[in-house]
Scaffold this active site. Structure first.
Site, PDB file in Angstrom:
ATOM      1  N   TYR A  78     -71.862  81.014  16.398  1.00  0.00           N
ATOM      2  CA  TYR A  78     -71.854  79.674  17.181  1.00  0.00           C
ATOM      3  C   TYR A  78     -72.826  79.399  17.640  1.00  0.00           C
ATOM      4  O   TYR A  78     -72.867  77.927  17.244  1.00  0.00           O
ATOM      5  CB  TYR A  78     -70.933  79.474  17.423  1.00  0.00           C
ATOM      6  CG  TYR A  78     -69.084  79.850  17.571  1.00  0.00           C
ATOM      7  CD1 TYR A  78     -68.211  79.459  16.048  1.00  0.00           C
ATOM      8  CD2 TYR A  78     -68.716  80.592  18.389  1.00  0.00           C
ATOM      9  CE1 TYR A  78     -67.470  80.219  16.263  1.00  0.00           C
ATOM     10  CE2 TYR A  78     -67.460  81.036  18.625  1.00  0.00           C
ATOM     11  CZ  TYR A  78     -66.965  81.300  17.003  1.00  0.00           C
ATOM     12  OH  TYR A  78     -65.631  81.198  16.742  1.00  0.00           O
TER      13      TYR A  78
ATOM     14  N   ARG B 132     -69.787  84.821  21.151  1.00  0.00           N
ATOM     15  CA  ARG B 132     -70.296  83.431  20.821  1.00  0.00           C
ATOM     16  C   ARG B 132     -71.660  83.206  20.433  1.00  0.00           C
ATOM     17  O   ARG B 132     -71.956  81.662  19.928  1.00  0.00           O
ATOM     18  CB  ARG B 132     -69.609  82.521  22.097  1.00  0.00           C
ATOM     19  CG  ARG B 132     -68.266  82.594  22.207  1.00  0.00           C
ATOM     20  CD  ARG B 132     -67.714  81.705  23.575  1.00  0.00           C
ATOM     21  NE  ARG B 132     -67.344  80.848  22.536  1.00  0.00           N
ATOM     22  CZ  ARG B 132     -67.957  79.855  23.403  1.00  0.00           C
ATOM     23  NH1 ARG B 132     -68.794  79.306  23.571  1.00  0.00           N
ATOM     24  NH2 ARG B 132     -67.800  78.782  22.351  1.00  0.00           N
TER      25      ARG B 132
ATOM     26  N   GLU C 228     -51.956  72.712  23.629  1.00  0.00           N
ATOM     27  CA  GLU C 228     -51.942  74.572  23.374  1.00  0.00           C
ATOM     28  C   GLU C 228     -53.376  74.776  23.673  1.00  0.00           C
ATOM     29  O   GLU C 228     -54.255  75.465  23.314  1.00  0.00           O
ATOM     30  CB  GLU C 228     -52.044  75.377  21.712  1.00  0.00           C
ATOM     31  CG  GLU C 228     -50.415  74.854  21.549  1.00  0.00           C
ATOM     32  CD  GLU C 228     -49.948  74.956  19.762  1.00  0.00           C
ATOM     33  OE1 GLU C 228     -51.622  75.189  19.450  1.00  0.00           O
ATOM     34  OE2 GLU C 228     -49.478  75.047  19.376  1.00  0.00           O
ATOM     35  N   PRO C 229     -53.409  74.660  25.336  1.00  0.00           N
ATOM     36  CA  PRO C 229     -54.997  74.998  25.554  1.00  0.00           C
ATOM     37  C   PRO C 229     -55.555  76.221  25.302  1.00  0.00           C
ATOM     38  O   PRO C 229     -54.674  76.897  26.175  1.00  0.00           O
ATOM     39  CB  PRO C 229     -55.184  74.313  26.989  1.00  0.00           C
ATOM     40  CG  PRO C 229     -53.575  74.438  27.524  1.00  0.00           C
ATOM     41  CD  PRO C 229     -52.517  74.255  25.681  1.00  0.00           C
ATOM     42  N   GLY C 230     -56.410  76.736  25.519  1.00  0.00           N
ATOM     43  CA  GLY C 230     -56.956  78.086  25.359  1.00  0.00           C
ATOM     44  C   GLY C 230     -58.117  78.035  26.477  1.00  0.00           C
ATOM     45  O   GLY C 230     -58.040  78.289  28.199  1.00  0.00           O
ATOM     46  N   ARG C 231     -59.308  78.297  25.381  1.00  0.00           N
ATOM     47  CA  ARG C 231     -60.571  77.892  26.811  1.00  0.00           C
ATOM     48  C   ARG C 231     -60.550  76.755  27.961  1.00  0.00           C
ATOM     49  O   ARG C 231     -61.255  77.353  28.534  1.00  0.00           O
ATOM     50  CB  ARG C 231     -61.788  76.997  25.195  1.00  0.00           C
ATOM     51  CG  ARG C 231     -62.775  76.619  25.921  1.00  0.00           C
ATOM     52  CD  ARG C 231     -63.698  76.109  25.245  1.00  0.00           C
ATOM     53  NE  ARG C 231     -63.736  76.325  23.578  1.00  0.00           N
ATOM     54  CZ  ARG C 231     -64.379  77.048  22.767  1.00  0.00           C
ATOM     55  NH1 ARG C 231     -65.435  78.042  23.327  1.00  0.00           N
ATOM     56  NH2 ARG C 231     -63.608  77.048  21.694  1.00  0.00           N
TER      57      ARG C 231
ATOM     58  N   TYR D  29     -62.600  83.573  24.927  1.00  0.00           N
ATOM     59  CA  TYR D  29     -62.839  84.054  23.339  1.00  0.00           C
ATOM     60  C   TYR D  29     -64.318  84.988  24.000  1.00  0.00           C
ATOM     61  O   TYR D  29     -64.917  84.963  22.898  1.00  0.00           O
ATOM     62  CB  TYR D  29     -63.410  83.704  22.237  1.00  0.00           C
ATOM     63  CG  TYR D  29     -62.581  81.604  22.321  1.00  0.00           C
ATOM     64  CD1 TYR D  29     -61.574  82.075  21.578  1.00  0.00           C
ATOM     65  CD2 TYR D  29     -61.919  80.619  22.914  1.00  0.00           C
ATOM     66  CE1 TYR D  29     -60.045  81.571  20.867  1.00  0.00           C
ATOM     67  CE2 TYR D  29     -61.133  79.504  22.537  1.00  0.00           C
ATOM     68  CZ  TYR D  29     -60.152  80.073  21.877  1.00  0.00           C
ATOM     69  OH  TYR D  29     -59.129  79.388  21.754  1.00  0.00           O
TER      70      TYR D  29
ATOM     71  N   CYS E 144     -77.740  96.706  17.104  1.00  0.00           N
ATOM     72  CA  CYS E 144     -78.959  96.762  16.258  1.00  0.00           C
ATOM     73  C   CYS E 144     -79.164  96.369  15.294  1.00  0.00           C
ATOM     74  O   CYS E 144     -78.778  96.164  14.220  1.00  0.00           O
ATOM     75  CB  CYS E 144     -79.224  98.431  15.836  1.00  0.00           C
ATOM     76  SG  CYS E 144     -79.397  99.580  16.886  1.00  0.00           S
ATOM     77  N   GLU E 145     -79.677  94.803  15.107  1.00  0.00           N
ATOM     78  CA  GLU E 145     -79.778  93.425  15.237  1.00  0.00           C
ATOM     79  C   GLU E 145     -80.505  92.236  15.848  1.00  0.00           C
ATOM     80  O   GLU E 145     -80.382  92.193  16.654  1.00  0.00           O
ATOM     81  CB  GLU E 145     -78.424  92.788  14.523  1.00  0.00           C
ATOM     82  CG  GLU E 145     -77.596  93.507  13.640  1.00  0.00           C
ATOM     83  CD  GLU E 145     -76.483  92.798  12.809  1.00  0.00           C
ATOM     84  OE1 GLU E 145     -76.592  91.632  13.095  1.00  0.00           O
ATOM     85  OE2 GLU E 145     -75.358  93.969  12.193  1.00  0.00           O
TER      86      GLU E 145
HETATM   87  N1  LLP Z   1     -54.062  76.239  18.924  1.00  0.00           N
HETATM   88  C1  LLP Z   1     -54.245  76.159  18.001  1.00  0.00           C
HETATM   89  C2  LLP Z   1     -53.412  76.692  16.081  1.00  0.00           C
HETATM   90  C3  LLP Z   1     -55.494  76.960  17.759  1.00  0.00           C
HETATM   91  O1  LLP Z   1     -55.750  77.000  16.099  1.00  0.00           O
HETATM   92  C4  LLP Z   1     -56.297  77.386  18.646  1.00  0.00           C
HETATM   93  C5  LLP Z   1     -57.662  77.456  18.874  1.00  0.00           C
HETATM   94  C6  LLP Z   1     -55.868  76.692  19.446  1.00  0.00           C
HETATM   95  C7  LLP Z   1     -54.965  76.120  20.248  1.00  0.00           C
HETATM   96  C8  LLP Z   1     -56.576  76.316  21.282  1.00  0.00           C
HETATM   97  O2  LLP Z   1     -57.649  76.362  21.067  1.00  0.00           O
HETATM   98  P1  LLP Z   1     -58.719  76.099  22.630  1.00  0.00           P
HETATM   99  O3  LLP Z   1     -57.651  75.295  23.407  1.00  0.00           O
HETATM  100  O4  LLP Z   1     -59.190  76.883  22.813  1.00  0.00           O
HETATM  101  O5  LLP Z   1     -59.896  75.091  21.973  1.00  0.00           O
HETATM  102  N2  LLP Z   1     -63.458  81.467  18.566  1.00  0.00           N
HETATM  103  C9  LLP Z   1     -64.179  79.410  18.673  1.00  0.00           C
HETATM  104  C10 LLP Z   1     -62.072  79.321  18.958  1.00  0.00           C
HETATM  105  C11 LLP Z   1     -62.092  79.400  18.062  1.00  0.00           C
HETATM  106  C12 LLP Z   1     -60.543  78.508  18.567  1.00  0.00           C
HETATM  107  C13 LLP Z   1     -59.217  79.246  17.294  1.00  0.00           C
HETATM  108  N3  LLP Z   1     -58.208  78.313  17.604  1.00  0.00           N
HETATM  109  C14 LLP Z   1     -64.817  79.849  20.116  1.00  0.00           C
HETATM  110  O6  LLP Z   1     -65.301  80.944  20.497  1.00  0.00           O
HETATM  111  O7  LLP Z   1     -65.399  78.634  19.978  1.00  0.00           O
END
Ligand code: LLP
Length: 468
Positions: free
Chosen positions: A353, A349, A310-313, A421, A392-393
């Site tokens: 973070y 971000r 499940e890649p997102g980033r 993100y 304003c922070e």
């Molecule tokens: N699968 C599940 C169950 C997840 O909770 C997540 C991300 C992913 C897949 C995708 O993860 P990735 O491949 O994108 O790392 N907002 C944060 C990242 C939060 C990720 C939450 N879950 C940031 O900006 O770094």
């Protein structure tokens, strides 16, 4: 280990030198042209970069015949989903809202997995019948019948036994079999930021490996629930293969245990989390992760187990830049600031973070084009400047005391690696409308989300007319 940097010349997002200056190009369009045409702030994505990333992911894990379930939360623009769907991605959603986005993008419901730790009954129903809840009430009987035939999502990634109960109740009511994967928490520390570490036994996600065997026993042979897979996800922005290897080893122990009890595990969904280079060399290349994981999973894959990620980033981060405009430059007692037209509202971000995003002007003198994502010590004429937003922070910054060419009013700056993100975590604090989004395809600038108007921010207030 092989490490990569996305400012390589092969990237569709790169600096090109011409007649004394170096300009940031997104495919065949300059960043300055995008801002001229659409205004700022704007997230710009390269269609070519998105396609390249999907292909590279498929190739890296090819021996496993991986199913890429793109994590919609990283960037959920409907047009981006459509593009990724056409490139072969399935979708991983975590809410009814994200599910609706996949419907709008035309992704077949059987290519969607529904994860998320707090699924509500109405969201589970929408995932079971797979139809647009947004337009449902407006449909006539015949259309409802047609939409109702869309069928359930491929699977639910289930986070607790109570959730299984609720899915079972809703599935029985709708007379639909719900395929389920149990999310197990292997108690592995992914060694990433504590807010995005999800695989230790102190985190809220999944059930422990010890509980899994009992749950599979209890749910065997149920009429409306087919518990037939395991899911795990240990965190995000993981920079080394080691935690993945430990995670897969733990999960395989659970698989062995469950299969000895007589349930065949048909699917293994290993989550996302693959890190990227926000600064040069921060993360190993995806191929290194693949090299470590393939030997552990190849036999299962060859025996027909579906292996999903499940890649997102990793898919979208490097395909997007946030373009902002310098409103003012100023010097307070100690520091130099460039105040730009978007801050923690558009990209949270850095504030949330302490994340690093490389920032550079969209046009610089020839020779000032950056060669790496590190602080550019090699570039002459740089000075430390903080790039801050209009909120304003004091936590509202994109970069603090960064070495940059001297900035001036109306300069366009590119904030790199913001495809993931960025927009999906943007907010309207201080009543700042969200940025617009464009998809660049060759020479084409395609608006994929128009800029919010101020009236959009007040719609709810105006609809609740109680005090007026
Ligand atoms: N699968 C599940 C169950 C997840 O909770 C997540 C991300 C992913 C897949 C995708 O993860 P990735 O491949 O994108 O790392 N907002 C944060 C990242 C939060 C990720 C939450 N879950 C940031 O900006 O770094």
């Amino acid at each position: 280990m092989a490490r990569t940097s996305s400012l390589q010349n092969v990237s569709p997002i790169k600096y090109v030198s011409r007649s004394g200056s170096s300009r940031l190009m997104i495919e065949s369009v300059s960043a300055e042209e995008i801002v001229k045409r659409t205004g700022s702030p704007v997230f710009a994505y390269s269609a070519e970069a998105l396609s390249q990333r999907v292909k590279r992911f498929q190739e890296a894990f090819a021996p496993l015949h991986p199913q890429i379930c793109y994590a919609v939360k990283a960037c959920g623009n409907v047009h981006i989903l459509r593009h990724l769907g056409a490139a072969g991605c399935w979708m991983d959603v975590v809410s009814g809202g994200e599910l609706e986005r996949t419907f709008l993008a035309g992704i077949p419901t059987e290519r969607v997995v529904f994860a998320g730790v707090g699924k509500q009954e109405h969201e589970i129903r929408a995932a079971l019948h797979g139809r647009h809840s947004l337009v449902w009430d407006a449909l006539d009987g015949a259309s409802k019948k047609m939409c109702a035939q869309r069928g359930p999502v491929h699977a639910f990634n289930v986070e607790s036994e109570q959730e299984l109960d609720v899915i079972a109740t809703e599935a029985a009511r709708l007379k639909v079999v719900a395929r389920c994967h149990l999310r197990v928490n292997p108690d592995v520390d992914a060694k990433t930021h504590k807010y995005i570490t999800t695989g230790t036994n102190r985190n809220k996600f999944g059930v422990s490996i010890d509980q899994a065997g009992r749950i599979f026993r209890a749910w065997r042979g149920k009429k409306w629930i087919r518990l037939c897979g395991l899911h795990t996800h240990i965190g995000s922005m993981i920079e080394s293969p080691r935690p993945y290897v430990r995670c897969v080893q733990e999960v395989m122990k659970a698989v062995g245990h469950i299969e000895r009890q007589g349930t065949r595990i048909e699917s293994l969904d290993l989550g996302g989390g693959f890190g990227i280079d926000y600064s040069s060399g921060q993360s190993v290349a995806l191929e290194e992760h693949a090299k470590a994981l393939i030997p552990l999973l190849r036999e299962r894959a060859e025996a027909g187990t579906r292996i999903a990620f499940e890649p997102g980033r990793w898919i979208v981060a490097e395909a997007g830049v946030l373009l902002v405009r310098v409103l003012y430059t100023k010097r307070t007692g100690r520091a130099h600031f460039a105040v730009v037209d978007a801050g923690m509202n558009a990209l949270v971000r850095p504030a949330l973070y302490g994340a690093f995003h490389f920032i550079w002007p969209a046009r610089v003198q020839a020779g000032q084009g950056p060669r790496s994502l590190n602080e550019p010590e090699h570039v002459r004429g740089c000075m430390p400047q903080s790039v801050v937003g209009p909120i304003c922070e004091s936590g509202d910054f994109l970069a603090l005391e960064r070495m940059l060419p001297r900035l001036k009013r109306n300069d366009v700056l590119a904030v790199f690696h913001t495809g993931a993100y960025g927009m999906s975590m943007s907010n309207t604090y201080n009543d700042q409308p969200k940025p617009s989004e464009v998809l660049i395809r060759g020479k084409q600038i395609i608006t994929i989300r128009t800029r919010d108007q101020v009236i959009d921010l007040m719609r709810g207030d105006l609809a609740a007319s109680a005090l007026m």
